[in-house]
Structures are given as C-alpha cells and as structure tokens.
Design a protein around this motif. Structure first.
Motif, short mmCIF file in Angstrom:
data_model
loop_
_atom_site.label_atom_id
_atom_site.label_comp_id
_atom_site.label_asym_id
_atom_site.label_seq_id
_atom_site.Cartn_x
_atom_site.Cartn_y
_atom_site.Cartn_z
N TRP A 1 -7.98 -3.64 4.61
CA TRP A 1 -6.86 -2.64 5.18
C TRP A 1 -7.23 -1.36 4.50
O TRP A 1 -8.10 -1.31 3.55
CB TRP A 1 -5.25 -2.71 4.52
N GLN B 1 2.46 -2.26 6.86
CA GLN B 1 1.79 -3.44 6.43
C GLN B 1 2.59 -4.40 5.81
O GLN B 1 3.85 -4.23 5.38
CB GLN B 1 0.58 -2.92 5.44
N ASN C 1 -3.43 9.94 6.62
CA ASN C 1 -2.04 9.50 6.82
C ASN C 1 -2.26 8.32 7.90
O ASN C 1 -0.98 8.07 8.51
CB ASN C 1 -1.41 10.69 7.56
N ASN C 2 -3.15 7.64 8.00
CA ASN C 2 -3.17 6.35 8.74
C ASN C 2 -3.35 5.17 7.96
O ASN C 2 -4.27 5.28 7.03
CB ASN C 2 -4.17 6.62 9.86
N CYS C 3 -2.70 3.96 8.44
CA CYS C 3 -2.91 2.81 7.49
C CYS C 3 -2.98 1.58 8.61
O CYS C 3 -2.31 1.47 9.31
CB CYS C 3 -1.83 2.29 6.67
N GLN D 1 -6.54 3.10 4.22
CA GLN D 1 -5.59 4.39 4.27
C GLN D 1 -6.43 5.50 4.37
O GLN D 1 -7.30 5.69 3.62
CB GLN D 1 -4.72 4.12 2.93
N HIS D 2 -6.26 6.17 5.61
CA HIS D 2 -7.19 7.38 5.88
C HIS D 2 -6.13 8.32 6.75
O HIS D 2 -5.96 7.97 7.66
CB HIS D 2 -8.38 6.89 6.34
N CYS E 1 2.40 3.21 3.12
CA CYS E 1 2.10 2.56 4.51
C CYS E 1 3.12 1.64 4.74
O CYS E 1 3.18 0.32 4.08
CB CYS E 1 0.80 1.74 4.22
N ILE F 1 0.87 -1.28 -0.18
CA ILE F 1 0.02 -0.17 0.02
C ILE F 1 0.78 1.37 0.15
O ILE F 1 1.81 1.41 0.76
CB ILE F 1 -0.88 0.04 1.21
N ASN G 1 -9.29 5.04 1.32
CA ASN G 1 -8.80 4.05 0.58
C ASN G 1 -9.15 2.77 1.03
O ASN G 1 -8.53 2.48 2.46
CB ASN G 1 -7.43 4.04 -0.05
#
Length: 230
Positions: A176, A131, A181-183, A178-179, A128, A125, A145
């Motif tokens: 998973w 992960q 800046n968090n994954c 992604q939002h 990220c 990702i 995402n």
C-alpha cells in the motif's frame, strides 16, 4: 511497569478465540477447570489440536524487544512482544515471565533488533480510511510512504487416526502507498513504477534497468527510496 499495568489489560492467551490449541506451545494449553466449566451451563469447549510444522502465526516469530505505543499515549512501553497476525492482537511477556495479550488499542510497535534496527508496524495506515484494518509494516517513509501488509495462509494436513492436525503457514504480502493525501493498494511492481513516473517524470531516468520482481521487498523499497530522493 506502572504504565504496563495502567494501559494493558492482561488476560491469559488462551481465553479468547481459543478454538485452536497448538500442542507444541505451552502457553496455549487448556486447564482442566476451563474444560469443565461446561458443567455449570457454559458451552462445552471442544478444542482443535494443531502442530505447526512450518512457518509461524506471529510477526516476529519469536518474542522480541519492542516499544509499544498505546492510542492517546505518547510514551512507549518497553516490553518483549510479537503480533498474532490472524487474530490481530499483540502478545507480550509480563513481569512474571508469562505470555499474555493486550486488549488496549495499540497504534504502533517498534521491534528492536540488535538495539539498532527497528522493524515498525502500525495498526491501520494513519489517515487512510479505505484500507483494511490490519497490521502493516512501515517499509519506507518520506514524500511517499510504503506499507506492506502480511496475511497468513494456513495449510492443514490431518494424519489418519491422529487427534492432531499439522499446519504449514505461508506469508502473503500486499503493498500500500500513501502519497499526496491518497492511499491505495498497489498490486504489481510495474504498477508502482508507472505511478511513480506519472507523479514525477524525473523517475523515467532513475528506474533500474533490470527486471523488477513483485515478490522482492528490496525492489519495492528501492523504487520508493529513489522517488523520495528526487
């Protein structure tokens, strides 16, 4: 085709990590020369013969028209390809009609279905680091995402007296997001719904009234689409 030659280093499918030979797959058959190389000091190759009776190690199962994006190269390569999930490598059909695999660093593949719908996969990702490095399907993009990682669970059955092992292959999915800046991985769809409600209270009035299922991809996509539309 110049790009294919330039960016894809072609090697026969069975040359790397070829400890298993699918007896129904002509592309994985060993030549006699490969086996006899042990005479000259190379390790003797003792293949494990298998027959896949259910499922597939590949995504998609069959070779599919696709656009392949190599790292640091914005221009895609058009080729028939599919992803070997356990070995995390891309197999493709070369200009001579032979199956080979790429050793180039591929970032994204867009599989074309009916020349319209695109099934998109990325290796890792973007942005990220936490992960697992693997192939992820991009199932929804927007403010949030949503990605789906597929792994292959192989069940083997050996018939007494047979040199061939039968395999059943089952897909196992994990999601998973992604939002902001968090994954992170989301294990349950109820956990996903709670995350979306915390991120935007307007989700409280938009959540479907029916019971959602962890196993239904459509339910995950629906929640992501609702959130991205707010």
């Amino acid at each position: 085709m110049r790009y294919l030659i330039c960016f894809l280093f072609l090697t026969s499918t069975y040359m790397v990590r070829g400890q298993t030979v699918n007896v129904d797959d002509s592309s994985s058959q060993l030549s006699s020369m490969t086996v006899l190389n042990g005479v000259n000091g190379e390790p003797v190759f003792n293949p494990k013969y298998t027959r896949i009776i259910e499922g597939s190690l590949f995504v998609p199962a069959a070779f599919t028209k696709s656009l392949v994006f190599i790292k640091n190269n914005k221009r895609p390569i058009s080729v028939q390809s599919r992803i070997n999930i356990p070995e995390e490598r891309v197999h493709f059909i070369n200009d001579r009609g032979a199956e080979q695999y790429s050793t180039s660093q591929i970032e994204e593949i867009q599989f074309l279905q009916d020349d319209k719908y695109r099934l998109v996969y990325v290796f890792g990702i973007p942005g990220c680091d936490m992960q697992a490095k693997a192939w992820y399907e991009v199932v929804e993009k927007g403010k949030l995402n949503l990605y789906r990682m597929v792994t292959k669970n192989v069940q083997e059955v050996k018939t007494y007296g047979s040199a061939t092992t039968d395999q059943k292959i089952f897909d196992v999915y994990s999601y998973w997001i992604q939002h902001n800046n968090n994954c992170q991985q989301i294990r349950k769809i109820t956990e996903f719904a709670s995350y979306l409600q915390r991120s935007n209270p307007a989700m409280n009035e938009k959540l479907p009234s029916r019971k959602l299922s962890d196993k239904k991809e459509a339910d995950w996509i629906e929640l992501a689409k609702i959130f991205n539309a707010l």
